[in-house]
Design an enzyme around this catalytic site. Structure first.
Site, PDB file in Angstrom:
ATOM      1  N   SER A 152       0.358  -0.575  -7.199  1.00  0.00           N
ATOM      2  CA  SER A 152       0.781  -0.325  -5.719  1.00  0.00           C
ATOM      3  C   SER A 152       2.197  -0.929  -5.605  1.00  0.00           C
ATOM      4  O   SER A 152       3.048  -0.744  -6.379  1.00  0.00           O
ATOM      5  CB  SER A 152      -0.037  -0.936  -4.728  1.00  0.00           C
ATOM      6  OG  SER A 152       0.352  -0.241  -3.392  1.00  0.00           O
ATOM      7  N   HIS A 204      -7.340   4.312  -4.057  1.00  0.00           N
ATOM      8  CA  HIS A 204      -6.236   3.290  -4.297  1.00  0.00           C
ATOM      9  C   HIS A 204      -6.845   2.033  -4.615  1.00  0.00           C
ATOM     10  O   HIS A 204      -7.644   1.424  -3.805  1.00  0.00           O
ATOM     11  CB  HIS A 204      -5.293   3.276  -3.042  1.00  0.00           C
ATOM     12  CG  HIS A 204      -3.912   2.814  -3.346  1.00  0.00           C
ATOM     13  ND1 HIS A 204      -3.175   2.900  -4.042  1.00  0.00           N
ATOM     14  CD2 HIS A 204      -3.601   1.475  -2.784  1.00  0.00           C
ATOM     15  CE1 HIS A 204      -2.153   2.157  -4.180  1.00  0.00           C
ATOM     16  NE2 HIS A 204      -2.210   1.215  -3.178  1.00  0.00           N
ATOM     17  N   GLU A 248      -6.663   8.562  -4.441  1.00  0.00           N
ATOM     18  CA  GLU A 248      -5.561   7.334  -3.861  1.00  0.00           C
ATOM     19  C   GLU A 248      -5.871   7.360  -2.471  1.00  0.00           C
ATOM     20  O   GLU A 248      -6.129   6.326  -1.934  1.00  0.00           O
ATOM     21  CB  GLU A 248      -4.132   7.474  -4.331  1.00  0.00           C
ATOM     22  CG  GLU A 248      -3.703   7.639  -5.861  1.00  0.00           C
ATOM     23  CD  GLU A 248      -3.659   5.966  -6.168  1.00  0.00           C
ATOM     24  OE1 GLU A 248      -3.853   5.011  -5.558  1.00  0.00           O
ATOM     25  OE2 GLU A 248      -3.139   6.045  -7.466  1.00  0.00           O
TER      26      GLU A 248
END
Length: 543
Positions: free
Chosen positions: A236, A459, A353
């Site tokens: 991320s 995610h 995600e």
């Protein structure tokens, strides 16, 4: 992400989407899925004081004593830079003060200042520039590959002690996890803070990361690591940081491989003038705008309590800026031109995600329905109702089991997947590039409760496959097939660190074949339909 109609196509720009979703990225960094709170509880355990033990290591700044935990030796809370406090606030990191005697490195140091969130711990400490070193237990080996982990959290939250890399270390590597300045303290740009008139400002957190990498160059040999074989990796915002270091001239030579996990959501960085305008607005909001000179403004800002900075910083997170020093151009431009630090790269995203962010929306009371589907597209991507209608036609609700899953597909493709493909195509023209998609649709969601639709491969859901989840607040056991996938992923990540090639069966990505590896249990498989699966032709700009 702002979509603009060109004929019957849609072009996306990154900034609007990142701004619309960064607060969710911060909340959903999910680093706690690998929390090491259990290790922290035993931080007071004594380590051997025998100077001949491998638990005592001399660094350039002083000697540290670590502790043995199962098959791993841990050296925690080692300073890699001076505390960025007082006059050093919003300054490039300075070397740490040396110490005499043996410093206990048996517990984590404070992490960098951040507000409390559902996935992180509040901190008001600016004395946070520390790192942790994990090595194979009592290893006599030398010149082991080194992996330096950069945590995620929208450059707003997160800390090094949320990750337990013991299972990576068992593959014969040394792992370093780092803290770096976050939020306004790490990324505020203001002309008043520059060391010279017209000079750059901002990107202090990226400077911290480079200082940590330089510490590794100077000191990792004492821990059995090879300073000439360093892999930088992150997820991320940590993946975005890794891309930033690929593009940064200041990181040249500090690492030899890179792994980017879900970090392609912001390939275009704001120019310095825009970042400094935002910094000026912050100064005004914090009460430092009425000073008579830049020098007085800087003094006012450096005198603010941390609590005031946290209360007035941008709640949706921060991004690097093109400051002319740390970053001389946007990541996308640097990759396209080949003007980056050329090292082998593993890069990828997760199939679903954005479902995690849709779940956070729902927990905040913004449930996605058939009635508000188009308006949710508009607010998520920062586009007009007309453009949202075009996107909804490309992603009709009839193709998905529920409106939240449909919006998850839109966000995944527009914000993560197709920008990853763009980065992969650019990288592959210059360096060995290995692309992946994490595809375990039954990956455990360790910290968010059930939401009424499947999280899928959301995610950060790959993180427990790489780091220990034994101390997660709600550990969910892997199935046998998931255990096999996790073992393969740890092997591949550490193989890249050892050889520059993640696996013999992992196809090298090229712009023509676009082959990548689908990380699916029980064994990863080649994948060739990523672009079609994620509608990347729809999201591509006009040629």
């Amino acid at each position: 992400m702002r979509a603009i109609p060109i004929g019957q196509r849609v072009r996306t720009g990154l900034a609007a989407g990142a701004a619309a979703t960064a607060v969710l990225i911060a909340a959903a960094a999910c680093t706690n899925a690998t929390a090491t709170s259990g290790a922290g509880k035993s931080a007071g355990q004594s380590a051997s004081t025998n100077p001949d033990t491998p638990l005592v290591v001399a660094t350039a700044d002083g000697t540290v004593r670590g502790r043995a935990v199962a098959a791993t030796d841990e050296f925690l809370g080692i300073p890699y830079a001076a505390p960025p406090v007082g006059a050093l606030r919003w300054q490039p990191p300075r070397p740490p003060a040396p110490w005499h005697g043996v410093r206990a490195a048996t517990s984590y140091a404070p992490h960098c200042s951040q507000s409390s969130s559902a996935f992180g711990q509040a901190s008001t400490s600016e004395d946070c520039l520390y790192l942790n070193v994990f090595t194979p237990a009592t290893s006599k080996a030398r010149n082991l590959p080194v992996m330096v982990w950069v945590h995620g959290g929208s450059l707003l939250t997160g800390e090094s002690n949320d990750y337990n890399p013991a299972e990576l270390v068992r593959h014969g590597v040394v792992v370093v996890t780092i803290n770096y300045r976050l939020g306004a303290l790490g990324f505020l740009a203001d002309a008043a803070l520059t060391s010279r008139r017209g000079g750059p400002s901002g990107n202090y957190g990226l400077m911290d990361q480079q200082a940590a990498l330089r510490w590794v160059q100077r000191n990792i040999g004492g821990f059995g690591g090879d300073p000439g074989d360093v892999t930088l990796f992150g997820e991320s915002a940590g993946g975005l940081s890794t891309l930033s270091q690929l593009a940064s001239p200041g990181a040249r030579g500090l690492f030899q491989r890179a792994i980017v996990e879900s970090g392609t959501y912001q390939l275009t960085q704001q120019p310095l003038v825009a970042a400094e305008a935002a910094g000026k607005a912050f100064a005004a909001k914090a009460g430092c705008a009425s000073t008579a000179s830049a020098k007085n403004t800087a003094a006012c800002l450096r005198g603010l309590p941390v609590s005031t900075i946290l209360a007035n910083q941008n709640p949706v997170g921060y991004t690097p800026d093109v400051d002319g020093a740390v970053l001389t151009q946007s990541i996308k431009t640097a990759l396209a031109r080949g003007q980056f630090n050329r090292v082998p790269v593993v890069i990828g995203t997760n199939h679903d995600e954005y479902r995690l962010f849709v779940a956070v929306y729902q927990f905040l009371g913004q449930r996605v329905t058939a009635a508000n589907y188009q308006s949710m597209i508009a607010s998520t991507l920062g586009v007009s109702a007309a453009i949202a209608g075009k996107i909804a036609a490309q992603y009709p609700l009839s193709r998905y089991p529920s409106p939240p899953v449909a919006l998850g597909a839109v966000g995944t493709d527009a914000i993560f997947a197709c920008h990853a493909l763009t980065a992969e195509e650019s990288l592959a023209r210059y360096v060995p590039t290995y692309a992946y998609e994490f595809n375990d649709e039954n990956a455990p969601e360790l910290f968010l409760p059930p939401v009424g639709f499947p999280y899928g491969a959301a995610h950060a859901s790959e993180l427990p496959y790489l780091f220990s989840q034994t101390t997660a607040s709600r550990p969910i056991p892997f199935t046998k097939a998931q255990q096999q996938l996790a073992a393969a992923m740890k092997q591949d990540w550490t193989n890249l660190a050892k050889t520059g090639i993640p696996a013999t069966g992992w196809p090298r990505f090229t712009g023509t074949s676009q082959q990548m590896l689908s990380l699916v249990p029980p064994q990863p498989q080649p994948e060739t339909n990523f672009s079609a699966e994620h509608h990347c032709a729809f999201w591509a700009p006009e040629p």
